[in-house]
Write an enzyme that holds these catalytic residues in place. Structure first.
Site, short mmCIF file in Angstrom:
data_model
loop_
_atom_site.label_atom_id
_atom_site.label_comp_id
_atom_site.label_asym_id
_atom_site.label_seq_id
_atom_site.Cartn_x
_atom_site.Cartn_y
_atom_site.Cartn_z
N ASP A 485 0.84 -1.18 0.00
CA ASP A 485 0.00 0.00 0.00
C ASP A 485 0.89 1.25 0.00
O ASP A 485 1.84 1.34 0.78
CB ASP A 485 -0.89 -0.02 1.25
N GLU A 522 1.69 0.30 -4.92
CA GLU A 522 1.24 1.59 -5.43
C GLU A 522 2.45 2.53 -5.46
O GLU A 522 2.92 2.98 -4.42
CB GLU A 522 0.17 2.17 -4.51
#
Length: 882
Positions: A485, A522
């Site tokens: 993340d 990400e």
């Protein structure tokens, strides 16, 4: 490297009390010590970078002094931070000051109490506190074992807490620690570690620590009862860790000891399916009540497992689970959870559903869990019993069960932030070593650009938590990969260290192929670390060439249209290649020359995505000029950014933002038929699956999944996040979503949710699901859709129908070379049947998988000697047949 080595020499000399040399700045003497009593600074703008070096803002010619407890220590000017350090670019121009008498013992003692900087000679200036993370690394960074380990029938328990004045180990039979016993811990001044040993009779008991530590924000010494950040199991709601040994056979489901996860050697062979543990079974009546929404549902025969088995048979390789480590937001005991009750009789566009859910949103069983509390233990709310080791056994059994379906388990890991900091209830790390684990801004406040309290994984011991936790999940749970993340908030070097450490795990010794674990994340570039402000980030551009994947937003935006988080009506209705741009104008768009130009521009972006966004790939752009993807613009960045196909994670939808169906609900004309909506969804899925790189599918994307237009369903409960894997129910019109993330378009959503034309039936769901299985099978059968190198893509992929005179909405992709296997893919994203002149058409035939499809439109594909005809809104794949 030269500057870093120089710092090491200076620090070592200071520890030994030897005079340091080599600095060019001259010191400014302190005329006289300040006599004012010590006050609590309002902020912390100074930085203690090494035992003998402090960076502090001040004007040239003025002097400063360190106030540490009862000591007042003059500081001597030593140039600027950039003169000595490479690793603090955001402080490069800040003045640097030296402590002449900075022995290790003295500095260590100072750090256990209040420290501040006072300026001398500045009228009205106020003291400032010190950010101490770097100096703690300089003094205490180490790789000694932490947590609780059972060695030769004895528990070895260790906690890193270098600024603590005392630490006491507390144990209890009771998981809520109402009654506990204390045990002395010894402090190692070299490592900052407090340790204790207990005999193995303490196995299964619960434990924590009482840490006596100075808290700068309070200006006083407090005793915090804390959990062990390295604990591998917890009592319900994470009140206390539990002394369990992951190597104990009783924590293993049947067959675990012999279980081996032999992973695909080539990442390009993998296809990822992003799924939430609760979404998988919370609404499945075939799953027993006690297993619904939990790990155990993956082991049964139910609609979800049968659906996954079909996808795996076709070519799906991995299930990516939203965060499954211990999180802060879900009550773990079922008796403490609240549910909204039966809302089925409420109108499709009512506000009542969200009102009911909103009342219990923080007490129900649902949350995405992007608020990690502890990193080494599974989340307890997904277990049949959060009290004890059931979560460990059931998690392992889930991994084995997915493997039996032919699927790996990828874990979503969140090391960029914690749910809280300071003395807050859900703060863990900051209560143990205040001021160390979190990334601070220029005033000393905890940054929160990631939405919560950012963590500083550039600090060695925070990076250690990241790496050590991932080793546990890979080795002790045998997962198949990791998704980071907000990976761009980490150092590139940290992610590479993770990759290299994981590669040391072997199938023979550890039960998993460490070198073949999939790693992606990400790679967004924003916040206080943006543009490598503090370190070289793990962003899209910086990860190119590493083999680590990043999400391909270029492909996403071109397929969907608009920006990923568009909310205003004009924005949410902005169309893309697979949502009707130019071909099917909605009420806010048209088929005018401007729309045609935009359609051609986005078609080029789709072509780039189909080519894996490989830097250096070139083709004729819409303006007729042959350009490399490096020279094509995407919001100020190059359209081509990866070096190897495995680095492109191609997607059209994910858990964030509207589902692909909901996005198209906004963008396609409202009068679009149900059947045509399916075809547009299938077009988006075709582009993702057939692009070079790694396809990423949002769970239910193949089932026309809807969240009733909810842009951000992280806390919207099972009601809005529901999936029916049997394919019978669509669940459009679950009510109006919550206002916080949806208020701008609420009035329009109210009208749309009541529109039955958007509610799909079993027939439409089945066609979408079949299309996905067909695509996966074709990708799995044809190596040309899974090229291994960027060079291969450049040599074997090309496009027809390019340049200014192309047919808008039509992409023709050729794969292969003359004399070898060849594939032609026609993406007809128009509402017209298109005839393609093709001199070699007679050499091709519709792919056998599509020839056997129940899609009636594929049955109308026609091939003659010099042309191919493809029906509207259809992807047709042709193999060389001669």
């Amino acid at each position: 490297m030269v500057k870093t080595m120089r710092v090491a020499r200076l620090a070592s000399a200071a520890f030994l009390g030897i005079a340091t040399i080599g600095c060019t700045a001259t010191a400014t003497p302190i005329d006289a010590p300040l006599s004012a009593p010590m006050v609590q600074p309002a902020d912390a703008r100074a930085h203690w970078l090494a035992p003998d070096l402090i960076a502090a803002p001040t004007s040239q010619g003025h002097s400063i002094q360190l106030v540490a407890g009862n000591d007042i220590v003059p500081l001597q000017r030593a140039g600027t931070v950039g003169d000595t350090f490479d690793e603090f670019p955001h402080l490069a121009d800040m003045p640097l000051w030296r402590i002449e008498d900075a022995s290790r013992e003295r500095v260590a003692e100072w750090l256990k109490g209040p420290v501040m900087i006072e300026h001398f000679g500045l009228v009205g200036d106020i003291p400032t506190g010190l950010q101490i993370g770097p100096v703690l690394d300089a003094l205490y960074a180490n790789d000694e074992p932490l947590g609780a380990r059972l060695i030769d029938n004895e528990w070895h328990i260790a906690l890193w807490a270098p600024t603590a004045r005392s630490v006491r180990l507390v144990t209890s039979m009771d998981g809520d620690m109402r009654s506990s016993s204390g045990h002395a811990m010894a402090f190692d001044a070299a490592t900052g570690i407090w340790s204790a040993r207990l005999d193995d009779s303490y196995t299964d008991l619960f434990y924590g620590f009482d840490v006596e530590v100075y808290v700068p924000a309070l200006g006083e010494v407090v005793t915090n009862r804390v959990t062990d950040p390295y604990a591998v199991n917890f009592s319900p709601d994470s009140v206390a860790g539990q002394l369990v040994d992951l190597a104990n056979p009783r924590l293993m489901p049947t067959g675990w000891g012999a279980f081996r996860r032999d992973l695909p050697e080539h990442p390009e062979d993998r296809v990822i399916y992003e799924l939430h543990v609760r979404d998988f079974s919370a609404s499945d009546p075939e799953v027993p009540d006690m297993l619904r929404g939990g790990y155990g549902a993956f082991a049964g025969d139910n609609a979800g497992t049968r659906h996954l088995a079909r996808l795996a048979e076709a070519g799906l390789s991995d299930v990516h689970l939203l965060p499954t480590n211990d999180c802060a937001s879900i009550p773990e005991k079922k008796e403490d959870q609240r549910e909204p009750g039966d809302l089925t009789d409420l109108p499709a566009n009512s506000e009542a559903q969200q009102a009911h859910i909103g009342e219990i949103a923080d007490r129900d069983s649902f949350n995405w869990c992007y608020d990690p509390l502890h990193y080494f233990a599974p989340e307890g709310s997904y277990a049949t019993n959060p009290d004890g080791p059931a979560r460990i056994r059931e998690f392992r059994n889930m991994v084995m069960s997915l493997d039996r379906l032919g699927l790996g388990t990828v874990l979503d890991v969140v090391f960029n932030h914690a749910p809280a900091s300071g003395q807050a209830d859900k703060s863990v790390l900051d209560k143990i070593v205040p001021g160390y684990y979190h990334r601070l801004d220029e005033t000393g406040a905890v940054t929160n650009s990631t939405c919560c309290s950012n963590l500083a994984t550039e600090r060695h011991m925070m990076e250690r938590i990241l790496i050590d936790a991932m080793i546990v999940w890979a080795r002790d749970y045998k997962v198949s990969g990791f998704r980071f993340d907000l990976m761009g908030h980490h150092e590139r070097e940290s992610i590479l260290k993770v990759r290299d450490r994981l590669a040391e795990l072997t199938l023979e010794e550890h039960g998993v192929d460490g070198k073949d674990l999939l790693i992606y994340g990400e790679g967004w570039n924003f916040g206080e670390v943006a543009n490598d402000a503090r370190f070289v980030q793990a962003t899209q551009a910086n990860m190119a060439g590493t083999g680590i994947g990043t999400f391909n937003d270029r492909m996403r935006d071109a397929v969907r249209g608009g920006a990923y988080n568009s909310k205003a009506e004009q924005a949410v209705r902005t169309q893309g290649f697979a949502s009707g741009l130019y071909a099917a104008p909605n009420r806010m768009t048209s088929a005018d020359p401007a729309a045609r130009a935009e359609a051609l521009r986005l078609a080029d972006h789709v072509r780039a995505g189909l080519a894996g966004s490989i830097a250096g790939f070139a083709f004729a752009n819409a303006d007729g000029v042959i350009r490399s993807l490096d020279d094509m613009d995407y919001n100020g960045a190059p359209l081509g950014y990866v070096r190897d196909p495995q680095e492109a994670i191609n997607y059209a939808a994910a858990h964030d933002n509207p589902t692909l169906f909901d996005s198209n609900a906004w963008k396609l004309p409202l009068e679009t038929s149900k059947e045509e909506r399916v075809r547009w969804q299938n077009m988006g899925n075709s582009l993702v699956i057939l692009a070079q790189g790694i396809p990423f599918i949002h769970a239910g994307q193949e089932l026309l999944r809807t969240k009733s237009l909810d842009h951000n369903s992280y806390n919207s409960g099972d009601w809005f996040n529901r999936i029916d894997f049997s394919g019978r129910e669509h669940w459009w019109g679950r009510g109006l979503a919550h206002r916080a993330d949806n208020e701008v378009d609420w009035p329009i959503a109210r009208q749309m949710l009541a529109d039955e034309r958007l509610a799909m039936g079993p027939e439409q769901i089945a066609r979408a699901a079949a299309h996905m299985e067909e695509l996966l099978a074709i990708r799995n059968q044809e190596p040309l859709f899974r090229m291994r190198t960027g060079t291969g893509v450049k040599e074997l992929l090309r496009f027809d129908n390019t340049g200014p005179d192309q047919v808008p909405g039509l992409i023709v992709m050729r794969l292969g070379s003359e004399g070898d296997e060849q594939v032609i893919v026609v993406f007809n994203a128009t509402r017209e049947r298109i005839t393609l002149p093709m001199a070699d058409a007679r050499r091709f035939a519709l792919h056998p998988v599509q020839a056997a499809s129940d899609d009636p439109m594929l049955g109308t594909v026609a091939i003659d000697a010099e042309s191919i005809e493809v029906p509207a809104v259809t992807t047709a794949i042709f193999l060389r047949a001669d």
